[in-house]
Design a protein around this motif. Structure first.
Motif, PDB file in Angstrom:
ATOM      1  N   GLN A 168       0.784  -1.273  -0.003  1.00  0.00           N
ATOM      2  CA  GLN A 168      -0.002   0.165  -0.089  1.00  0.00           C
ATOM      3  C   GLN A 168       0.886   1.184  -0.023  1.00  0.00           C
ATOM      4  N   GLU A 169       1.906   1.231   0.866  1.00  0.00           N
ATOM      5  CA  GLU A 169       3.027   2.353   0.887  1.00  0.00           C
ATOM      6  C   GLU A 169       3.425   2.739  -0.497  1.00  0.00           C
ATOM      7  N   LEU A 170       3.908   1.597  -1.303  1.00  0.00           N
ATOM      8  CA  LEU A 170       4.605   1.793  -2.379  1.00  0.00           C
ATOM      9  C   LEU A 170       3.682   2.205  -3.479  1.00  0.00           C
ATOM     10  N   LYS A 171       2.264   1.676  -3.430  1.00  0.00           N
ATOM     11  CA  LYS A 171       1.307   2.145  -4.546  1.00  0.00           C
ATOM     12  C   LYS A 171       0.961   3.626  -4.403  1.00  0.00           C
ATOM     13  N   GLU A 172       0.978   4.085  -3.075  1.00  0.00           N
ATOM     14  CA  GLU A 172       0.477   5.528  -2.750  1.00  0.00           C
ATOM     15  C   GLU A 172       1.544   6.454  -3.207  1.00  0.00           C
ATOM     16  N   ARG A 173       2.852   5.933  -2.784  1.00  0.00           N
ATOM     17  CA  ARG A 173       4.210   7.091  -2.934  1.00  0.00           C
ATOM     18  C   ARG A 173       4.160   6.941  -4.753  1.00  0.00           C
ATOM     19  N   GLN A 174       3.964   5.841  -5.546  1.00  0.00           N
ATOM     20  CA  GLN A 174       4.154   5.974  -6.847  1.00  0.00           C
ATOM     21  C   GLN A 174       2.910   6.424  -7.427  1.00  0.00           C
ATOM     22  N   ALA A 175       1.996   6.738  -6.912  1.00  0.00           N
ATOM     23  CA  ALA A 175       0.682   7.553  -7.414  1.00  0.00           C
ATOM     24  C   ALA A 175       0.847   8.744  -7.548  1.00  0.00           C
ATOM     25  N   ARG A 176       1.500   9.290  -6.096  1.00  0.00           N
ATOM     26  CA  ARG A 176       2.077  10.626  -5.871  1.00  0.00           C
ATOM     27  C   ARG A 176       3.135  11.211  -6.774  1.00  0.00           C
ATOM     28  N   GLU A 177       3.971  10.363  -6.907  1.00  0.00           N
ATOM     29  CA  GLU A 177       5.091  10.686  -7.841  1.00  0.00           C
ATOM     30  C   GLU A 177       4.496  11.038  -9.577  1.00  0.00           C
ATOM     31  N   LEU A 178       3.511  10.066  -9.863  1.00  0.00           N
ATOM     32  CA  LEU A 178       3.106   9.921 -11.377  1.00  0.00           C
ATOM     33  C   LEU A 178       2.222  11.329 -11.119  1.00  0.00           C
ATOM     34  N   ALA A 179       1.543  11.680 -10.269  1.00  0.00           N
ATOM     35  CA  ALA A 179       0.597  12.729 -10.246  1.00  0.00           C
ATOM     36  C   ALA A 179       1.607  13.917 -10.390  1.00  0.00           C
ATOM     37  N   THR A 180       2.597  14.064  -9.652  1.00  0.00           N
ATOM     38  CA  THR A 180       3.528  15.278  -9.580  1.00  0.00           C
ATOM     39  C   THR A 180       3.901  15.243 -11.034  1.00  0.00           C
ATOM     40  N   PHE A 181       4.561  14.347 -11.936  1.00  0.00           N
ATOM     41  CA  PHE A 181       5.102  14.255 -12.996  1.00  0.00           C
ATOM     42  C   PHE A 181       3.854  14.912 -14.013  1.00  0.00           C
ATOM     43  N   ASN A 182       2.767  14.654 -13.891  1.00  0.00           N
ATOM     44  CA  ASN A 182       1.516  15.134 -14.642  1.00  0.00           C
ATOM     45  C   ASN A 182       1.304  16.439 -14.451  1.00  0.00           C
ATOM     46  N   GLY A 183       1.956  16.927 -13.369  1.00  0.00           N
ATOM     47  CA  GLY A 183       1.547  18.453 -13.210  1.00  0.00           C
ATOM     48  C   GLY A 183       0.476  18.649 -12.345  1.00  0.00           C
TER      49      GLY A 183
END
Length: 318
Positions: free
Chosen positions: A53-68
């Motif tokens: 769950q922690e990895l899923k949430e962190r990667q989702a945040r990183e992807l969101a940040t990349f997409n602006g």
């Protein structure tokens, strides 16, 4: 501060990193679950779910940040914005319909507008969440597939070790992987080979009989080092008293230096078998060596236990 010359992470490198993180996590989880006992299985499963769950949430945040996007923005707020946009569209649609009314068809056109209204806009927040979930699931599936195709180092090491047992007439006695494995393995060897645990240099504690066997071996190693500090100080990266306290009173791992001390303390040859067939021979020294050449056998493992390096006892085949 990041190096200004370092190229920014692209979507391709971001996804590649995410896949690697997923592979690494799947590998860790696989090892943890293989090593879990009945008593620890529930705790291990809970920990694995938390890590996923922690990895899923962190990667989702990183992807969101990349997409602006704002990775901390609550989906509920985005949905409220979408609803407000829909309501604004409804108002504008009614206004446009009013402007197009004519005297002859006014009632009919107004009735149509009220019945149908403007087309409802899609919920972009939910679409983004669904897209991220799909991307994450795809990464997990790919990581699991790649992990399944990776070599099982643990099984390979065990197989190679077993191939050498017959040559030396030994069989493995599994020792618990808890930080005391070297000392517990030596204790098992000394007892099962009828050598006893009384060292040449008596331990300092006044309650020797009450100590568990692995603890008595710890004290034997520490006392030998303490009585010959010049022979071991060059191997230490901390003060002698600190090092000795760790050996006696903590679960600090033992290594080659402690084996040297134990060989001298007990007057035995210590043989350490590796999975490639190599045997490290640690001798006590001519000044304490017995004429009957007493010896014990340990197995050294690098991949078979979650804590890292590990020692098992290699007993004589009965």
């Amino acid at each position: 501060m990041a190096d200004a010359s370092e190229a920014p992470e692209t979507l391709e490198t971001l996804q590649a990193r995410h896949r690697k993180e997923q592979r690494d996590l799947v590998s860790r989880i696989t090892q943890k679950k293989k090593q879990a006992s009945k008593k620890t299985r529930k705790g291990v499963n809970d920990e694995c779910e938390r890590l996923e769950q922690e990895l899923k949430e962190r990667q989702a945040r990183e992807l969101a940040t990349f997409n602006g996007e704002n990775p901390h923005e609550e989906p509920a707020l985005e949905e409220e914005q979408d609803i407000a946009e829909v309501e604004e569209g409804q108002v504008n649609g009614v206004a446009m319909a009013v402007e197009n009314l004519t005297i002859d068809s006014g009632r009919e056109q107004k009735h149509t507008t009220e019945q149908n209204g403007p087309k409802k806009k899609k919920n972009r927040a939910k679409e983004r969440l669904a897209r991220r979930a799909a991307e994450h699931d795809a990464l997990v599936a790919q990581a699991k597939e790649e992990a399944a195709n990776m070599p099982d180092l643990r099984e390979q090491e065990r197989t190679r070790m077993e191939q050498h047992f017959g040559k030396y007439g030994v069989e493995v006695k599994e020792i618990r992987a808890d930080g005391h494995c070297l000392y517990a393995a030596v204790a098992d060897q000394m007892e099962t080979r009828g050598l006893g645990l009384k060292p040449r240099i008596q331990v300092k504690t006044q309650e020797e009989a009450k100590l568990p066997d692995y603890k008595r071996v710890r004290y034997a190693a520490a006392d030998l080092i303490e009585s010959h500090p010049d022979d071991f100080a060059g191997f230490m990266e901390e003060p002698l008293d600190v090092y000795l306290q760790k050996i006696r009173e903590t679960g600090e791992w033992g290594g080659h230096m402690e084996l040297m001390a134990l060989a001298r303390s007990y007057g035995v040859n210590i043989n350490v078998l590796h999975s490639d067939g190599h045997v490290d021979k640690i001798e006590p020294g001519d000044d304490v060596k017995d004429e009957d050449d007493k010896e014990i056998w340990l197995g050294y493992y690098r991949h078979s236990h979650g804590l890292g390096e590990h020692y098992n006892s290699l007993r004589n085949v009965s």
